[in-house]
Design an enzyme around this catalytic site. Structure first.
Site, mmCIF file in Angstrom:
data_model
loop_
_atom_site.group_PDB
_atom_site.id
_atom_site.type_symbol
_atom_site.label_atom_id
_atom_site.label_comp_id
_atom_site.label_asym_id
_atom_site.label_seq_id
_atom_site.Cartn_x
_atom_site.Cartn_y
_atom_site.Cartn_z
ATOM 1 N N ASP A 1 0.196 -1.940 -5.992
ATOM 2 C CA ASP A 1 -0.058 -0.530 -6.282
ATOM 3 C C ASP A 1 0.843 0.409 -5.494
ATOM 4 O O ASP A 1 1.009 1.570 -5.865
ATOM 5 C CB ASP A 1 -1.526 -0.208 -5.996
ATOM 6 C CG ASP A 1 -2.457 -0.991 -6.911
ATOM 7 O OD1 ASP A 1 -2.288 -0.901 -8.139
ATOM 8 O OD2 ASP A 1 -3.340 -1.707 -6.391
ATOM 9 N N ARG B 1 -6.054 -12.385 0.849
ATOM 10 C CA ARG B 1 -5.897 -11.694 2.132
ATOM 11 C C ARG B 1 -7.050 -10.725 2.387
ATOM 12 O O ARG B 1 -7.494 -10.556 3.519
ATOM 13 C CB ARG B 1 -4.567 -10.934 2.193
ATOM 14 C CG ARG B 1 -4.444 -9.803 1.200
ATOM 15 C CD ARG B 1 -3.158 -9.018 1.334
ATOM 16 N NE ARG B 1 -3.383 -7.768 2.038
ATOM 17 C CZ ARG B 1 -2.731 -6.641 1.787
ATOM 18 N NH1 ARG B 1 -1.792 -6.612 0.842
ATOM 19 N NH2 ARG B 1 -2.976 -5.547 2.467
#
Length: 554
Positions: free
Chosen positions: A218, A328
């Protein structure tokens, strides 16, 4: 009568056949098929002595991205060929659910000895398939999109370092072929340094492009949007349709775009294929953008989220686990839960009225069928055999001879948040002035997190605002008050995977829809993120601008 010849059935009597032909299958001339084209489907029936239903394939034209007619290089062969490319939803081999999977149908047309006549017949079929496919592209409110546009030209910006660092491999394995099948001319731009994409779109001649497409996480889209809004012609520039192809860790906007289609959740390469399909379909929606003012006087625009507290800390502290991809965030969440913090500050907001969605001209799920001024991306396949990546920006290229721009995914510098042009904010007073009387001040000053969302997903597997749409004109504000246990907070995030966190009846979670907000952290140090990017820490305020941007969303 040949018993192998396909007979009309109940299906084709309901959906009349507009074209019929009998062709051999490319690669196996012993297999002959009856091919029927209706308004909605391509029907393929192998001509064998087996019962009719067993060898019939029905492919919806809604799932078609392109079609082409061509001849082989062999001059001794008079045949022409017809290739049709579909990406239908199919059940997965190894797990439950469905995902879009490529299906190519290729036929050999050799009824005549004249090569030109065979090619004309193949081209007639290709035109008919493309025209009917275009008529199947519906808006979500049921309005038919019937107009064909010219082939699209896209600038495709790829960040090779995003996520696990496999973006170029994913482009070569999936996206390049999909765009070529759809007849979409595109220029590949490989970014190689922070904010270079921002600088590029700020100076680019946008008249060369019908869309700007980002293949990354993003963060790269954040650069592109703010670069467009730094241009002198920002009002026109920000109307350039933007596409998203996920190859980062979070891929929140890509997951949101997929979610808006109503399809079952997917992730990783399946999400990439879904977004690639929607890109080839080429419908464009309005997209809300949020204007954010920082205490230094800098202004930036956001398309996804504003976070302070737990979510912001996890996002940035998990950078060290980038090599594991989307996992993550799971690792970062567990680490931060072990050392849960309380964040002190003042939060206030302007509530969105119930009738706000009717006040302004843009309705939810409204889409645009665009003209040659960068609006419609309904792809029209090209009749040529090869549709290579085209770089008209500097030089012609294939995917391995593309323009390179250095970039890495790291914290934006102060220069990355220069004051922007853009629309004026009508709801915000200067940060040093008292709030208007119609604002609500949250009585608590101890928080675990504050999260403002304007799309449905915070990550591929986190549906933070399940009822959000691209242009609902509101900020979905969430905050969790201090006092929540680690177990309860973990349950909240586990429920968020399916968008069920609002049904957990967690007494510490508050959700409301707002048009503007102001945040004043009390601590001198901390982390605030905008679209996953760190911005300067301190007081800020934000206002939503409804439908300011344009998003390719199928």
């Amino acid at each position: 009568m040949d018993p192998r010849r396909a007979e009309p059935d109940r299906y084709t009597s309901i959906n009349p056949v507009s074209l019929y032909g009998e062709f051999t299958v490319t690669g196996n001339r012993k297999v002959r098929c009856a091919v029927s084209l209706t308004e909605c489907d391509l029907i393929i029936q192998k001509l064998t002595s087996a019962p009719v239903g067993r060898n019939k394939v029905v492919l919806s034209l809604k799932d078609c991205v392109g079609c082409r007619a061509y001849r082989e290089d062999d001059n001794a062969d008079p045949a022409a060929y017809l290739a049709v490319y579909f990406y239908p939803l199919k059940r997965r081999w190894m797990s439950s659910g469905v995902s879009r999977q490529r299906a190519e149908q290729c036929f050999r047309l050799a009824a005549l000895q004249d090569p030109r006549a065979n090619l004309e017949e193949a081209e007639k079929w290709a035109r008919a398939v493309r025209e009917r496919s275009a008529r199947q592209r519906y808006l979500r409110d049921g309005v038919l999109m019937s107009e064909l546009s010219r082939p699209s030209r896209m600038m495709l910006l790829v960040n090779p370092q995003s996520g696990k660092g496999h973006a170029l491999t994913l482009y070569n394995n999936h996206i390049q072929r999909m765009l070529n099948e759809a007849g979409v001319t595109h220029t590949l731009v490989i970014t190689e340094r922070q904010n270079h994409a921002r600088e590029l779109v700020k100076e680019a001649d946008l008249s060369q492009w019908d869309a700007l497409v980002i293949m990354s996480g993003d963060g790269l889209l954040f650069e592109v949007i703010n670069g467009l809004l730094e241009r002198p012609d920002w009002e026109e520039a920000i109307r350039t349709p933007l596409g998203i192809l996920p190859s980062g860790s979070g891929n929140a906007l890509a997951a949101s775009v997929h979610h808006y289609t109503g399809a079952s959740p997917v992730s990783s390469e399946e999400l990439l294929v879904s977004c690639g399909f929607l890109l080839c379909q080429g419908l464009v929606a309005h997209m809300d953008l949020v204007s954010i003012h920082l205490s230094s006087g800098l202004r930036l625009f956001s398309f996804l989220s504003l976070a302070w507290g737990f979510v912001a800390d996890v996002d940035i502290e998990s950078e060290k686990y980038r090599h594991v991809g989307a996992a993550r965030f799971t690792v970062g969440t567990l680490v931060r839960l072990a050392c849960l913090r309380v964040y002190k500050g003042k939060l206030a907001y302007l509530p969105a009225t119930e009738d706000y969605s009717k006040e302004e001209g843009l309705g939810n799920n409204m889409k645009l069928h665009c003209n040659n001024q960068a609006s419609s991306l309904a792809a029209v396949s090209r009749p040529s055999r090869d549709s290579p990546c085209q770089n008209t920006f500097h030089n012609s290229c294939h995917s391995n001879n593309s323009l390179k721009v250095r970039r890495t995914e790291s914290t934006p510098s102060r220069s990355a948040t220069k004051p922007l042009a853009g629309p004026s904010d009508s709801l915000l007073l200067p940060l040093d002035q008292p709030l208007p009387s119609n604002w609500v001040v949250v009585p608590e000053e101890d928080f675990v997190l504050m999260l403002a969302m304007y799309q449905s997903h915070l990550a591929e597997d986190l549906m933070a605002a399940p009822d959000a749409t691209t242009d609902d004109g509101v900020i979905h504000l969430f905050y969790v008050r201090a006092g929540i246990s680690r177990t309860a907070l973990l349950r909240l995030f586990l429920a968020m995977e399916k968008g069920a966190h609002l049904s957990t009846n967690c007494q510490h979670l508050v959700h409301t829809k707002v048009r503007a907000l102001r945040l004043e952290p009390y601590s001198p140090k901390g982390i605030i993120t905008v679209d996953g990017e760190v911005v300067e820490y301190g007081p800020l305020q934000a206002e939503v601008h409804r439908g300011l941007g344009r998003l390719i969303s199928g």
